[in-house]
Design an enzyme around this catalytic site. Structure first.
Site, PDB file in Angstrom:
ATOM      1  N   CYS A 115      39.805  42.885  38.127  1.00 16.39           N
ATOM      2  CA  CYS A 115      40.520  44.256  38.596  1.00 16.39           C
ATOM      3  C   CYS A 115      40.327  44.343  39.988  1.00 16.39           C
ATOM      4  O   CYS A 115      41.380  45.114  40.725  1.00 16.39           O
ATOM      5  CB  CYS A 115      40.223  45.473  37.900  1.00 16.39           C
ATOM      6  SG  CYS A 115      38.377  45.727  37.978  1.00 16.39           S
ATOM      7  N   HIS A 426      35.206  49.753  37.117  1.00 12.46           N
ATOM      8  CA  HIS A 426      36.471  49.174  37.179  1.00 12.46           C
ATOM      9  C   HIS A 426      36.907  49.650  38.484  1.00 12.46           C
ATOM     10  O   HIS A 426      37.046  50.823  38.879  1.00 12.46           O
ATOM     11  CB  HIS A 426      37.303  49.958  35.984  1.00 12.46           C
ATOM     12  CG  HIS A 426      38.484  49.466  35.977  1.00 12.46           C
ATOM     13  ND1 HIS A 426      38.998  48.445  35.825  1.00 12.46           N
ATOM     14  CD2 HIS A 426      39.865  50.206  35.566  1.00 12.46           C
ATOM     15  CE1 HIS A 426      40.449  48.148  35.540  1.00 12.46           C
ATOM     16  NE2 HIS A 426      40.901  49.416  35.571  1.00 12.46           N
TER      17      HIS A 426
END
Length: 490
Positions: A115, A426
């Protein structure tokens, strides 16, 4: 490493010297074929001497240099779609259908803690000059080592091309990930569970720009005050004028120097509540260095002012610090407010401020004219102001293509982090559609429309997504065609 150069036949087209690495899963070779032909992996049938290539096993297929590989399959746009049997309302659409209907950009598949790379790629894609320069780049990806900067540049070009024709579907960035791992082995580190470890997105941002810096040539016009070797320096690079004064010796003269930057840093302290004050604190700091007049280390006061503003201003929030006891980059969660529209006039040197004033006056005239138009509309009821052909004024100085000639910026991308350390959590990209106030959340393969208010909530203060890197682009001034002639010289 068994790397072979094979010939790929696809219909009437032939692609020579396509590299195939049999140490890697065949899915990576198929990803190259997708980049060359636009045929999605699930539509590909790859054959060699009657044997069909699978996604995760080379099987009995024996490659050699010059071998002829047959590719069968059609691009998605070449396959006729079955007509819709009934209308579908927006409320009934799933995420993929909504992305296609609303002309959303393509998302990127998370290939296992990637990510950080996906968010970086989405944010940088908002820079049209960078995308144009990539399209003009003629280099090719090499998986056999060497030419790493060229491979990263070509892989990013091919990925952006695939995203442009993806019709909102998710694209797996296999090739770019592979060349990044080759160029920066730390990005290929694996956890005890066997998957890739999470990485710092700002490090990825910096390293990608450094690779592009070596390969993408600048657009140097005539009568330029400075010639740039790279489009990265031209459109992302700024310069400081720095003054260094020894606070322990009055006799030691002040020294002046010039420093370059591709990114500004917003330092976060107990006193800092707003991004602007964090930027100011970076420009006035104290450092310790050797004093030639005292013959020992002494404290110096360092004052910096910007003397060249780039078209695209990248700002990193310094949210992570190293905790030696836990051996992690811990995160500062503090709420730091940032603006959708940024004015950096007070960060600039007096010389640059004088150069910025003419264009800033033009913006003031434009805003005053808009106020008068609103008054006319209110006075005349529902009457509309007559529209004229509108163009955008150059945002750069005539003798410095890629600069900013006003000091005004608009936020166009945000890279956020959710979690407690840079090596976990994330990363997500948030971008503004060009020429609109419509924002999109680009969470790997999920693309979701959001509001400006949602973007401003990314300032931090908790476990929600915190702004980590901001990308500002030049604020563009509208001019009436044939009425306002902009003078961008000084």
């Amino acid at each position: 490493m068994p790397i072979f150069k094979v010939k790929v036949k696809w219909g009437k087209e032939v692609f020579n010297d396509v590299e195939a690495n049999t140490d890697e899963d065949p899915i990576l070779f198929k990803a190259q074929l997708f980049a060359l032909t636009g045929v999605q992996n699930e539509r590909q049938k790859v054959m060699l001497k009657g044997a069909t290539l699978k996604d995760n096993d080379w099987g009995n297929i024996q490659l050699k240099n010059g071998a002829v590989v047959l590719l069968m399959g059609s691009k998605e746009e070449d396959v006729p779609n079955e007509p819709k049997q009934k209308p579908v309302f927006v409320e009934d659409m799933n995420e993929e259908e909504l992305a296609s209907a609303l002309d959303f950009p393509s998302g990127l598949t998370n290939l296992g803690n990637t990510c950080y790379m996906n968010a970086t790629i989405q944010c940088l894609k908002t820079v049209p000059e960078l995308c144009d320069a990539l399209k003009e780049y003629k280099g090719e990806v090499s998986l056999s080592g060497g030419m790493l900067a060229g491979s990263v540049t070509a892989a990013l070009r091919d990925l952006y091309s695939a995203m442009d024709r993806g019709n909102g579907s998710s694209i797996p960035p296999f090739i770019l990930l592979q060349v990044l791992h080759a160029a920066f082995p730390r990005f290929a580190e694996k956890s005890s569970h066997g998957g890739f470890q999470q990485q710092d997105a700002n490090e990825c941002w910096t390293e990608i720009l450094r690779m592009l810096q070596q390969k993408l040539q600048a657009k140097n016009g005539v009568n330029q005050s400075r010639q740039y070797s790279s489009i990265i320096d031209q459109y992302f690079g700024g310069r400081f004028t720095c003054e260094l004064k020894c606070t322990e010796s009055e006799e030691e003269p002040v020294t002046t120097s010039e420093e370059s930057f591709l990114q500004l840093s917003c330092f976060i302290s107990q006193e800092v509540k707003y991004m602007h004050s964090g930027l100011l604190s970076r420009l006035n700091e104290q450092i310790t260095k050797h004093s030639p007049s005292l013959g020992r280390d002494a404290i110096y006061s360092k004052s910096s002012k910007i003397n060249r503003l780039p078209a695209y201003l990248s700002i990193q929030f310094v949210r992570f610090f190293y905790k030696e006891k836990e051996s992690i980059n811990a995160k500062i969660l503090k709420d730091i407010k940032f603006q959708l529209n940024l004015d950096v006039f007070d960060l600039c040197s007096p010389e640059l401020q004088q150069k910025l004033i003419p264009m800033r006056n033009k913006f003031k005239e434009y805003e005053d004219r808009k106020i008068e138009e609103v008054k006319v509309v209110k006075k005349q009821g529902n009457a509309e102001v007559e529209k004229t052909d509108v163009k955008k004024a150059p945002y750069w100085f005539e003798d410095d293509i890629g600069s900013n000639n006003s000091g005004y910026y608009e936020l166009q991308a945000v890279l956020t982090h959710k979690g407690r350390s840079s090596g976990s959590g994330h990363y997500v990209g948030w971008t503004r559609k060009p020429g609109t106030n419509q924002w999109l959340q680009l969470d790997d393969d999920k693309v979701t429309p959001i509001s400006e208010e949602d973007v401003l909530k990314l300032s931090g203060g908790g476990d929600w997504h915190c702004a980590y890197v901001l990308l500002y682009g030049p604020r563009l001034l509208e001019i009436n065609d044939g009425t306002d002639k902009m003078d961008t010289t000084v």
